[in-house]
Design an enzyme around this catalytic site. Structure first.
Site, PDB file in Angstrom:
ATOM      1  N   PRO A 198       0.798  -1.227   0.000  1.00  0.00           N
ATOM      2  CA  PRO A 198       0.000   0.000   0.000  1.00  0.00           C
ATOM      3  C   PRO A 198       0.836   1.284   0.000  1.00  0.00           C
ATOM      4  CG  PRO A 198      -0.982  -1.596   1.472  1.00  0.00           C
ATOM      5  CD  PRO A 198       0.344  -2.181   1.039  1.00  0.00           C
ATOM      6  N   TYR A 199       2.003   1.252   0.634  1.00  0.00           N
ATOM      7  CA  TYR A 199       2.869   2.437   0.613  1.00  0.00           C
ATOM      8  C   TYR A 199       3.240   2.797  -0.823  1.00  0.00           C
ATOM      9  CZ  TYR A 199       7.128   5.228   1.056  1.00  0.00           C
ATOM     10  OH  TYR A 199       8.086   6.207   0.929  1.00  0.00           O
ATOM     11  N   GLY A 200       3.767   1.834  -1.567  1.00  0.00           N
ATOM     12  CA  GLY A 200       4.143   2.084  -2.949  1.00  0.00           C
ATOM     13  C   GLY A 200       2.944   2.427  -3.823  1.00  0.00           C
ATOM     14  N   LYS A 203       1.819   6.035  -3.173  1.00  0.00           N
ATOM     15  CA  LYS A 203       2.745   6.980  -3.804  1.00  0.00           C
ATOM     16  C   LYS A 203       2.526   7.035  -5.312  1.00  0.00           C
ATOM     17  CE  LYS A 203       5.530   8.854  -0.656  1.00  0.00           C
ATOM     18  NZ  LYS A 203       5.781  10.300  -0.538  1.00  0.00           N
TER      19      LYS A 203
END
Length: 391
Positions: A198-200, A203
């Site tokens: 989810p972080y990538g 972004k």
């Protein structure tokens, strides 16, 4: 005679009180005028002065970027909600640059659209460096909604405020996590983006929003996808001080230092069965001083109506085991290492091809000795055992 003296004394006392009141009002007036003069410097565009909004400027990377901008004579406004940042870092900057009109700090949450719009309405920004974001891969898999809100939604709020108030330059702090786990190394800017956590993903969504908007505006956009950040200010003024409750989620350098200082019993290395030379993850470690230099160069070369996308890395990968050995040498401590199963969302190998940023921005990493970067960071850690709380 006593009556006359009493009247004289009363008249004299009245004059003293009146004079004191006037002096007090003058002091308040001139102090307010000075504060007003200082504040108006942030609210007007001045020839030869570039006013940069640094979101997340109280954080690890954002504070180092603010330091560099201030050294280079930029005017800086830091906006941070201090959920991950440190007010201590801001105080260090305030002491270093106390002159009126150089630096201001605004406590605000980028998720509050009204507050963000008010900040833009009251300040004359020339550019935005957008760092503010939660940024832990493991945490993102456990709290995906938080990451989509904090990264993607908040970026949209900032972008809308920029559009409303005609701020034309954006330097966006992105990540190599948008690439996911590419089949081919090294990673170039043309490598397909296929994030696996989810972080990538958050972004990449933010990048897509920025790119779509740039097609309908004359905005100057620079997107910097950087790799694993280490190090600290070479002069020892700033460092990395994550909150204690986030130590398990933080960077491997922080965990190494905590183990070296005895804060934790040892270092936990997650994953030894990856398809790499020694079975541990391979990463491209970029020194924060080099990273900040890339941001400043990107800002200087940002061009209206154009988008620049760059990888910011050394072009060289180091395994987690190699990193741990370098940390042992840098600290002089025989750190105990415990090997565990993989962490969800991690990928085996990632390192950059930085040739594009060298070619177009004339940027190249110079702090490429892993052990020396760790030694610099270790010096700050040893002299700030309680983080910024001990300054």
């Amino acid at each position: 005679m006593d009556i006359l003296d009493s009247r004289k004394r009363n008249r004299f006392s009245g004059k003293v009180v009146l004079t004191a009141s006037i002096v007090t009002l003058c002091i308040i007036y001139f102090k307010s005028s000075a504060d007003f003069s200082s504040n108006t410097r942030f609210s007007v565009h001045e020839p030869g002065v570039t006013h940069v909004l640094v979101t997340g400027g109280a954080g690890y990377i954002g504070s180092h970027a603010s330091l560099r901008l201030l050294k280079d004579q930029y005017r800086v406004t830091i906006v941070d909600n201090l959920s991950r940042g440190n007010m201590g870092a801001v105080r260090v900057l305030q002491k270093l640059f106390p002159e009126p009109g150089r630096l201001q700090f605004i406590y605000a949450d980028l998720g509050d659209a009204k507050a963000v719009n008010k900040i833009f309405a009251e300040n004359a920004f020339d550019a935005v460096m957008h760092f503010a974001a939660v940024a832990y891969v493991g945490e993102s898999t456990a709290e995906p909604l938080r990451y989509y809100h904090n990264i993607t939604s908040n970026t949209l709020v900032v972008l809308k405020a920029m559009a409303s108030h005609d701020v034309k330059t954006l330097i966006y702090s992105s990540t190599c996590a948008t690439y996911g786990e590419p089949e081919k190394m090294p990673i170039t800017e043309e490598t397909p983006q296929a994030p696996i956590n989810p972080y990538g993903k958050a972004k990449k969504m933010s990048e897509d929003i920025i790119l779509d908007y740039s097609k309908t505006s004359n905005m100057a956009v620079m997107i910097l996808r950087y790799f694993n950040v280490i190090g600290s200010d070479p002069e020892g003024r700033l460092g990395e001080a994550p909150r204690p409750e986030l130590r398990d989620q933080g960077r491997i350098s922080g965990a190494c230092f905590d183990a070296a200082r005895g804060i934790i019993p040892g270092l936990k290395v997650r994953g030894t069965d990856y398809k790499t030379a020694d079975g541990t993850c391979v990463r491209d470690y970029i020194d924060v001083t080099d990273l900040v230099d890339a941001h400043v160069k990107a800002l200087a070369r940002a061009t209206p109506g154009k988008v620049g996308i760059y990888n910011v890395g050394t072009g060289k990968g180091s395994s987690v085991k190699q990193f741990v050995e370098a940390c042992k040498r840098a600290t002089g401590v025989p750190i105990r290492v415990e090997y565990l199963s993989r962490r969800p969302g991690d990928y085996a190998e990632v390192y950059s091809d930085p040739s594009k940023i060298l070619r177009e921005l004339k940027w190249q990493a110079t702090y490429t000795n892993l052990e020396e970067s760790l030694r610099t960071a270790w010096r700050w850690q040893k002299s700030h055992r309680d983080g910024y709380g001990s300054t």
